[in-house]
Design a protein around this motif. Structure first.
Motif, PDB file in Angstrom:
ATOM      1  N   HIS A 192       0.840  -1.199   0.000  1.00 35.14           N
ATOM      2  CA  HIS A 192       0.000   0.000   0.000  1.00 35.14           C
ATOM      3  C   HIS A 192       0.875   1.249   0.000  1.00 35.14           C
ATOM      4  O   HIS A 192       1.779   1.398   0.833  1.00 35.14           O
ATOM      5  CB  HIS A 192      -0.914   0.005   1.217  1.00 35.14           C
ATOM      6  CG  HIS A 192      -1.706   1.270   1.348  1.00 35.14           C
ATOM      7  ND1 HIS A 192      -2.748   1.585   0.496  1.00 35.14           N
ATOM      8  CD2 HIS A 192      -1.583   2.320   2.200  1.00 35.14           C
ATOM      9  CE1 HIS A 192      -3.236   2.766   0.830  1.00 35.14           C
ATOM     10  NE2 HIS A 192      -2.548   3.229   1.864  1.00 35.14           N
ATOM     11  N   GLN A 193       0.594   2.148  -0.963  1.00 35.61           N
ATOM     12  CA  GLN A 193       1.292   3.421  -1.071  1.00 35.61           C
ATOM     13  C   GLN A 193       0.312   4.565  -0.822  1.00 35.61           C
ATOM     14  O   GLN A 193      -0.896   4.430  -1.032  1.00 35.61           O
ATOM     15  CB  GLN A 193       1.930   3.576  -2.456  1.00 35.61           C
ATOM     16  CG  GLN A 193       2.926   2.482  -2.802  1.00 35.61           C
ATOM     17  CD  GLN A 193       4.143   2.489  -1.898  1.00 35.61           C
ATOM     18  OE1 GLN A 193       4.626   3.561  -1.531  1.00 35.61           O
ATOM     19  NE2 GLN A 193       4.620   1.309  -1.526  1.00 35.61           N
ATOM     20  N   SER A 194       0.851   5.694  -0.421  1.00 35.28           N
ATOM     21  CA  SER A 194      -0.012   6.830  -0.074  1.00 35.28           C
ATOM     22  C   SER A 194      -0.668   7.471  -1.292  1.00 35.28           C
ATOM     23  O   SER A 194      -1.622   8.240  -1.144  1.00 35.28           O
ATOM     24  CB  SER A 194       0.812   7.889   0.675  1.00 35.28           C
ATOM     25  OG  SER A 194       1.904   8.327  -0.131  1.00 35.28           O
ATOM     26  N   ASP A 195      -0.166   7.176  -2.513  1.00 37.78           N
ATOM     27  CA  ASP A 195      -0.760   7.771  -3.710  1.00 37.78           C
ATOM     28  C   ASP A 195      -1.766   6.839  -4.380  1.00 37.78           C
ATOM     29  O   ASP A 195      -2.200   7.097  -5.503  1.00 37.78           O
ATOM     30  CB  ASP A 195       0.332   8.157  -4.711  1.00 37.78           C
ATOM     31  CG  ASP A 195       1.174   6.966  -5.147  1.00 37.78           C
ATOM     32  OD1 ASP A 195       1.943   7.099  -6.108  1.00 37.78           O
ATOM     33  OD2 ASP A 195       1.064   5.899  -4.502  1.00 37.78           O
ATOM     34  N   HIS A 196      -2.162   5.748  -3.740  1.00 36.52           N
ATOM     35  CA  HIS A 196      -3.171   4.860  -4.304  1.00 36.52           C
ATOM     36  C   HIS A 196      -4.535   5.550  -4.334  1.00 36.52           C
ATOM     37  O   HIS A 196      -4.822   6.432  -3.517  1.00 36.52           O
ATOM     38  CB  HIS A 196      -3.277   3.573  -3.477  1.00 36.52           C
ATOM     39  CG  HIS A 196      -2.179   2.606  -3.766  1.00 36.52           C
ATOM     40  ND1 HIS A 196      -2.101   1.345  -3.210  1.00 36.52           N
ATOM     41  CD2 HIS A 196      -1.093   2.710  -4.579  1.00 36.52           C
ATOM     42  CE1 HIS A 196      -1.023   0.718  -3.644  1.00 36.52           C
ATOM     43  NE2 HIS A 196      -0.396   1.530  -4.474  1.00 36.52           N
ATOM     44  N   THR A 197      -5.357   5.148  -5.293  1.00 36.76           N
ATOM     45  CA  THR A 197      -6.734   5.650  -5.306  1.00 36.76           C
ATOM     46  C   THR A 197      -7.495   5.075  -4.114  1.00 36.76           C
ATOM     47  O   THR A 197      -7.159   4.003  -3.602  1.00 36.76           O
ATOM     48  CB  THR A 197      -7.441   5.244  -6.596  1.00 36.76           C
ATOM     49  OG1 THR A 197      -7.373   3.822  -6.740  1.00 36.76           O
ATOM     50  CG2 THR A 197      -6.787   5.899  -7.806  1.00 36.76           C
ATOM     51  N   TYR A 198      -8.524   5.787  -3.668  1.00 37.28           N
ATOM     52  CA  TYR A 198      -9.200   5.408  -2.429  1.00 37.28           C
ATOM     53  C   TYR A 198     -10.680   5.721  -2.518  1.00 37.28           C
ATOM     54  O   TYR A 198     -11.137   6.437  -3.399  1.00 37.28           O
ATOM     55  CB  TYR A 198      -8.583   6.141  -1.245  1.00 37.28           C
ATOM     56  CG  TYR A 198      -8.656   7.648  -1.351  1.00 37.28           C
ATOM     57  CD1 TYR A 198      -7.680   8.367  -2.040  1.00 37.28           C
ATOM     58  CD2 TYR A 198      -9.719   8.358  -0.788  1.00 37.28           C
ATOM     59  CE1 TYR A 198      -7.762   9.745  -2.162  1.00 37.28           C
ATOM     60  CE2 TYR A 198      -9.791   9.738  -0.895  1.00 37.28           C
ATOM     61  CZ  TYR A 198      -8.807  10.430  -1.587  1.00 37.28           C
ATOM     62  OH  TYR A 198      -8.896  11.780  -1.701  1.00 37.28           O
ATOM     63  N   GLU A 199     -11.423   5.143  -1.573  1.00 37.74           N
ATOM     64  CA  GLU A 199     -12.853   5.380  -1.445  1.00 37.74           C
ATOM     65  C   GLU A 199     -13.139   5.891  -0.043  1.00 37.74           C
ATOM     66  O   GLU A 199     -12.538   5.422   0.933  1.00 37.74           O
ATOM     67  CB  GLU A 199     -13.654   4.093  -1.681  1.00 37.74           C
ATOM     68  CG  GLU A 199     -13.446   3.484  -3.042  1.00 37.74           C
ATOM     69  CD  GLU A 199     -14.191   2.156  -3.176  1.00 37.74           C
ATOM     70  OE1 GLU A 199     -13.762   1.330  -3.980  1.00 37.74           O
ATOM     71  OE2 GLU A 199     -15.193   1.979  -2.451  1.00 37.74           O
ATOM     72  N   ILE A 200     -14.035   6.856   0.056  1.00 33.93           N
ATOM     73  CA  ILE A 200     -14.468   7.367   1.356  1.00 33.93           C
ATOM     74  C   ILE A 200     -15.681   6.560   1.788  1.00 33.93           C
ATOM     75  O   ILE A 200     -16.724   6.602   1.143  1.00 33.93           O
ATOM     76  CB  ILE A 200     -14.795   8.862   1.288  1.00 33.93           C
ATOM     77  CG1 ILE A 200     -13.542   9.652   0.870  1.00 33.93           C
ATOM     78  CG2 ILE A 200     -15.321   9.364   2.621  1.00 33.93           C
ATOM     79  CD1 ILE A 200     -13.786  11.127   0.688  1.00 33.93           C
ATOM     80  N   MET A 201     -15.549   5.813   2.857  1.00 37.21           N
ATOM     81  CA  MET A 201     -16.622   4.956   3.337  1.00 37.21           C
ATOM     82  C   MET A 201     -17.485   5.739   4.314  1.00 37.21           C
ATOM     83  O   MET A 201     -17.041   6.100   5.417  1.00 37.21           O
ATOM     84  CB  MET A 201     -16.038   3.714   4.022  1.00 37.21           C
ATOM     85  CG  MET A 201     -15.011   2.974   3.183  1.00 37.21           C
ATOM     86  SD  MET A 201     -15.701   2.344   1.636  1.00 37.21           S
ATOM     87  CE  MET A 201     -16.744   1.054   2.268  1.00 37.21           C
ATOM     88  N   THR A 202     -18.687   6.047   3.883  1.00 35.08           N
ATOM     89  CA  THR A 202     -19.614   6.798   4.719  1.00 35.08           C
ATOM     90  C   THR A 202     -21.028   6.497   4.271  1.00 35.08           C
ATOM     91  O   THR A 202     -21.261   6.081   3.130  1.00 35.08           O
ATOM     92  CB  THR A 202     -19.348   8.313   4.638  1.00 35.08           C
ATOM     93  OG1 THR A 202     -20.273   9.002   5.477  1.00 35.08           O
ATOM     94  CG2 THR A 202     -19.504   8.808   3.215  1.00 35.08           C
ATOM     95  N   SER A 203     -21.945   6.664   5.165  1.00 32.79           N
ATOM     96  CA  SER A 203     -23.362   6.494   4.849  1.00 32.79           C
ATOM     97  C   SER A 203     -24.123   7.791   5.044  1.00 32.79           C
ATOM     98  O   SER A 203     -25.352   7.793   5.040  1.00 32.79           O
ATOM     99  CB  SER A 203     -23.972   5.395   5.738  1.00 32.79           C
ATOM    100  OG  SER A 203     -23.303   4.175   5.557  1.00 32.79           O
ATOM    101  N   ASP A 204     -23.420   8.888   5.196  1.00 34.48           N
ATOM    102  CA  ASP A 204     -24.055  10.179   5.490  1.00 34.48           C
ATOM    103  C   ASP A 204     -24.361  10.919   4.192  1.00 34.48           C
ATOM    104  O   ASP A 204     -23.825  11.995   3.925  1.00 34.48           O
ATOM    105  CB  ASP A 204     -23.147  11.000   6.391  1.00 34.48           C
ATOM    106  CG  ASP A 204     -23.858  12.243   6.919  1.00 34.48           C
ATOM    107  OD1 ASP A 204     -23.175  13.201   7.315  1.00 34.48           O
ATOM    108  OD2 ASP A 204     -25.114  12.260   6.907  1.00 34.48           O
TER     109      ASP A 204
END
Length: 434
Positions: free
Chosen positions: A55-67
């Motif tokens: 895992h690198q800090s420049d990987h794409t990501y998802e924000i997990m939220t239900s709000d």
């Protein structure tokens, strides 16, 4: 980045943060490139750029939220899930118990929302289906749709189309290139009396034959993977792009064998998107330079600009008429052409179709005056003429000359129009007779 559903409210039901091992609370971050299992980080570890193994800090990501709202602006996704779970636990109709379990909505709000969106909404299921289909369509349109040629055309042997398709033979599903590689092996026979040099020579010939087989298979794979068997279909897909992108496609075609079909199409598609964005930016800059700040004014500006261009074209045509009047020989030629147009009648006595008006047609600015006159008389749009001209010129350069029959086989339009285009290109020196 994108938003996704998180886990239930209970923090003990969530896996811990990979950085600090604390229990996750929404919102938190999920790496879109690592996993399974999912690589989850709390916001604190994410902001300090935590990295672990792959895992690198420049990987794409998802924000997990239900709000965020789903069906109602006043209801979050988490509340929708809690409502469904409460109805399953307490039973349909026990709205007071459902409200007590949710803790965030009243009895009346729970009943009204559930009846409106889950009971009395017959389009709910179809709405979700449409959203899924829209997502699939958006995913498929990221590149040119690629399908292997299931039913390739069957051109006549040794025809122009057959040569363009590398001599493809539909009955054998094979190609007519390097078909004599086996001839080098027909007289080779390994015997015990062979000397070492002769034996090594025969082995070298076999190795050469193997390399030719590999090259033959590589070429066939490229043609099949990129859908080049059905050449006409491939050319139709190319024409979906603007002229500038088509030129890039033609230039970059030689690199398609390196990238592969999907990657190559995405590469061209990205340049097509860049071209569209640049053209849109240029249009917006033109509006801004004209002092336009809203699209309503932009529509009025486009309408007035079109009217001005038409008036300018009329003035240009008037100046040409005045030029003809000043030159007696040019005037006679112009009058004879106009007389031919007016007096041209069909065998049934009806007037033939009037000359085509080229005003506003794409590609008109690329034509010279003689080509414009040809398109007007033949009633051929400039874009189609430019394509036919390029095809005939390229074929003439390949063959060293071009016959009328070859031109008619190359462009499938009315034979009289093809002859007029062919005679015009011969007369102007663009092509030569075979």
């Amino acid at each position: 980045t994108k938003l996704s559903f998180g886990f239930p409210d209970d923090p003990f039901d969530k896996p811990p943060c990979r950085g600090c091992s604390s229990y996750l609370t929404e919102p938190y971050v999920k790496c879109a490139e690592c996993g399974p299992p999912p690589f989850l980080l709390c916001l604190q570890c994410f902001t300090r750029g935590f990295e672990y193994k792959k895992h690198q800090s420049d990987h794409t990501y998802e924000i997990m939220t239900s709000d965020f709202p789903v069906l109602d602006p006043n209801w979050t996704a988490q509340e929708e899930m809690s409502l469904l779970e409460a109805v399953m636990d307490c039973g349909f109709g026990n709205w007071q118990d459902v409200a007590n379990q949710m803790c965030t909505k009243s009895k009346e709000e729970c009943e009204k929302h559930y009846m409106k969106h889950f009971i009395n909404n017959p389009l709910f299921a179809s709405t979700l289906l449409n959203l899924k289909q829209a997502e699939e369509v958006q995913h498929h349109e990221t590149a040119i749709p690629f399908h292997p040629a299931d039913d390739p055309p069957r051109p006549t042997f040794d025809s122009l189309l057959s040569r363009d398709m590398a001599g493809y033979m539909p009955a054998r599903a094979d190609f007519e290139f390097d078909n004599y590689a086996e001839w080098d092996l027909r007289d080779i026979d390994f015997v015990e009396d062979d000397s070492d040099i002769l034996h090594a020579l025969k082995i070298a010939v076999v190795d050469i034959y193997h390399s030719r087989l590999k090259e033959r298979q590589r070429r066939k794979k490229i043609i099949r993977d990129h859908g080049l068997i059905n050449l006409r279909k491939f050319q139709i897909l190319e024409r979906r792009y603007p002229k500038e992108v088509q030129d890039l496609y033609e230039t970059m075609r030689r690199f398609a064998r390196i990238l592969g079909p999907v990657e190559h199409d995405k590469f061209i598609e990205s340049h097509a998107l860049e071209f569209e964005l640049r053209r849109e930016i240029k249009r917006l800059q033109e509006y801004r330079a004209a002092g336009i700040t809203n699209f309503c004014s932009a529509r009025t500006y486009d309408h007035l600009k079109k009217s001005r261009d038409e008036e300018r074209l009329k003035r240009t045509m008037l100046s040409e008429v005045l030029q003809y009047i000043q030159d007696s020989s040019a005037c006679q030629q112009w009058l004879s052409r106009q007389a031919d147009i007016v007096s041209s009648l069909t065998p049934a006595g009806r007037r033939s179709a009037p000359p085509l008006n080229l005003t506003g047609l794409p590609g008109t600015e690329k034509l010279n005056e003689k080509e414009k006159e040809l398109c007007q008389m033949v009633r051929l749009v400039p874009g189609a003429y430019l394509e036919y001209k390029a095809a005939l010129v390229n074929e003439c350069n390949k063959q060293g000359g071009l016959r009328l029959a070859q031109a008619r086989a190359l462009i499938k339009i009315d034979v009289n129009k093809t002859r007029k285009i062919y005679d015009f290109l011969i007369r102007e020196g663009y092509i030569t007779k075979a």
